[in-house]
Enzyme design. Structure first.
Site, mmCIF file in Angstrom:
data_model
loop_
_atom_site.group_PDB
_atom_site.id
_atom_site.type_symbol
_atom_site.label_atom_id
_atom_site.label_comp_id
_atom_site.label_asym_id
_atom_site.label_seq_id
_atom_site.Cartn_x
_atom_site.Cartn_y
_atom_site.Cartn_z
ATOM 1 N N CYS A 84 0.822 -1.116 0.071
ATOM 2 C CA CYS A 84 0.009 0.038 0.082
ATOM 3 C C CYS A 84 0.829 1.158 0.121
ATOM 4 O O CYS A 84 2.219 1.072 -0.394
ATOM 5 C CB CYS A 84 -1.067 -0.223 1.324
ATOM 6 S SG CYS A 84 -0.030 0.229 2.815
ATOM 7 N N ASN B 77 2.194 1.507 4.383
ATOM 8 C CA ASN B 77 2.400 0.249 5.042
ATOM 9 C C ASN B 77 2.308 0.301 6.540
ATOM 10 O O ASN B 77 3.007 -0.225 7.421
ATOM 11 C CB ASN B 77 3.912 -0.288 4.957
ATOM 12 C CG ASN B 77 4.261 -1.665 5.184
ATOM 13 O OD1 ASN B 77 5.376 -1.952 5.620
ATOM 14 N ND2 ASN B 77 3.179 -2.443 5.329
ATOM 15 N N CYS C 40 -1.586 0.784 7.348
ATOM 16 C CA CYS C 40 -2.972 0.709 7.668
ATOM 17 C C CYS C 40 -3.502 -0.568 6.773
ATOM 18 O O CYS C 40 -3.521 -1.715 7.406
ATOM 19 C CB CYS C 40 -3.987 1.848 6.879
ATOM 20 S SG CYS C 40 -3.391 3.441 7.860
ATOM 21 N N ARG C 41 -3.602 -0.373 5.352
ATOM 22 C CA ARG C 41 -4.191 -1.712 4.708
ATOM 23 C C ARG C 41 -3.253 -2.814 4.502
ATOM 24 O O ARG C 41 -3.795 -4.060 4.509
ATOM 25 C CB ARG C 41 -4.503 -0.966 3.023
ATOM 26 C CG ARG C 41 -5.499 0.320 3.189
ATOM 27 C CD ARG C 41 -5.646 0.693 2.084
ATOM 28 N NE ARG C 41 -4.490 1.539 1.761
ATOM 29 C CZ ARG C 41 -4.463 2.373 0.637
ATOM 30 N NH1 ARG C 41 -5.191 2.435 -0.237
ATOM 31 N NH2 ARG C 41 -3.366 3.141 0.481
ATOM 32 N N SER C 42 -2.029 -2.642 3.960
ATOM 33 C CA SER C 42 -0.979 -3.722 3.795
ATOM 34 C C SER C 42 -0.723 -4.611 4.884
ATOM 35 O O SER C 42 -0.866 -5.706 4.843
ATOM 36 C CB SER C 42 0.020 -3.475 3.015
ATOM 37 O OG SER C 42 0.926 -2.483 3.344
ATOM 38 N N ASP D 271 -8.349 4.103 1.156
ATOM 39 C CA ASP D 271 -7.336 4.129 1.977
ATOM 40 C C ASP D 271 -8.047 4.885 3.354
ATOM 41 O O ASP D 271 -8.645 5.906 3.298
ATOM 42 C CB ASP D 271 -6.133 5.492 1.507
ATOM 43 C CG ASP D 271 -5.058 5.725 2.459
ATOM 44 O OD1 ASP D 271 -5.161 5.339 3.743
ATOM 45 O OD2 ASP D 271 -4.163 6.263 2.006
HETATM 46 P P1 4NP Z 1 -1.783 2.743 4.089
HETATM 47 O O1 4NP Z 1 -2.555 4.321 4.409
HETATM 48 O O2 4NP Z 1 -1.131 3.078 2.670
HETATM 49 O O3 4NP Z 1 -3.022 2.242 4.070
HETATM 50 O O4 4NP Z 1 -0.772 2.571 5.000
HETATM 51 C C1 4NP Z 1 -1.500 5.482 4.691
HETATM 52 C C2 4NP Z 1 -0.910 5.818 5.733
HETATM 53 C C3 4NP Z 1 -0.203 6.912 5.796
HETATM 54 C C4 4NP Z 1 0.060 7.800 4.786
HETATM 55 C C5 4NP Z 1 -0.857 7.652 3.836
HETATM 56 C C6 4NP Z 1 -1.528 6.512 3.436
HETATM 57 N N1 4NP Z 1 0.660 8.939 4.825
HETATM 58 O O5 4NP Z 1 0.612 9.786 3.944
HETATM 59 O O6 4NP Z 1 1.397 9.325 5.869
#
Ligand code: 4NP
Length: 160
Positions: A11, A14, A16-18, A131
């Site tokens: 994702c 790294n 939340c989703r993955s 997201d």
């Molecule tokens: P993820 O979500 O891609 O599902 O881990 C996010 C977590 C942090 C950020 C963006 C998306 N960020 O911009 O910090």
């Protein structure tokens, strides 16, 4: 490549989703008694959160479902990851595009939700795992349910 099949969940951050997808996949593989057939890891396109634990909302929804999230965030490592993993599973179209731009072998890049059997015929960004980072806890619940269906479908396919 060895007999162990490598699955990398990808994702943006790294956290939340993955990592949730990784935890769900490992949990379902364990329930099916096939854990030892897989090498599973997750990573992010970005490196902002490298070394951090998953977002606490991701850990909370995992815990509610009896799942622990094992790994710390890391950024994708192009050459090494293309060597180690048979399947590079992007959580959304943007992650997929980023992987391809980094040189990932196209035939190994797939969208996570393309394995959800209830989404047969759905295409494009409708297949994104949204997201949940900037939303509330309910977004994490919805993402968890999406990941359960997709990981179940993926395991059906990989163990057929
Ligand atoms: P993820 O979500 O891609 O599902 O881990 C996010 C977590 C942090 C950020 C963006 C998306 N960020 O911009 O910090």
């Amino acid at each position: 490549m060895s007999d162990v099949y490598g699955v990398l969940l990808v994702c943006l951050g790294n956290i939340c989703r993955s990592p949730l997808a990784e935890g769900v996949f490992l949990h379902l593989a364990s329930e099916r008694g096939v854990s030892d057939r897989f090498l599973v890891d997750s990573c992010g396109i970005g490196r902002w959160h490298a070394g951090e634990q998953p977002d606490e909302r991701a850990m909370a929804v995992a815990k509610q479902n009896g799942i622990t999230l094992p790994s710390l965030a890391r950024q994708v490592n192009p050459k090494q990851d293309w060597d180690r993993f048979d399947l590079l599973l992007a959580m959304d179209y943007s992650n997929r595009h980023a992987l391809l731009k980094l040189g990932a072998p196209e035939e190994r890049v797939r969208l996570m939700r393309s394995y959800d059997p209830t989404l047969n015929g759905v295409t494009g960004e409708d297949l994104d795992v949204p997201d949940p980072y900037y939303g509330g806890a309910d977004g994490f619940g919805r993402v968890f349910e999406m990941l359960e269906r997709a990981c179940d479908g993926l395991l059906d396919e990989l163990t057929r």
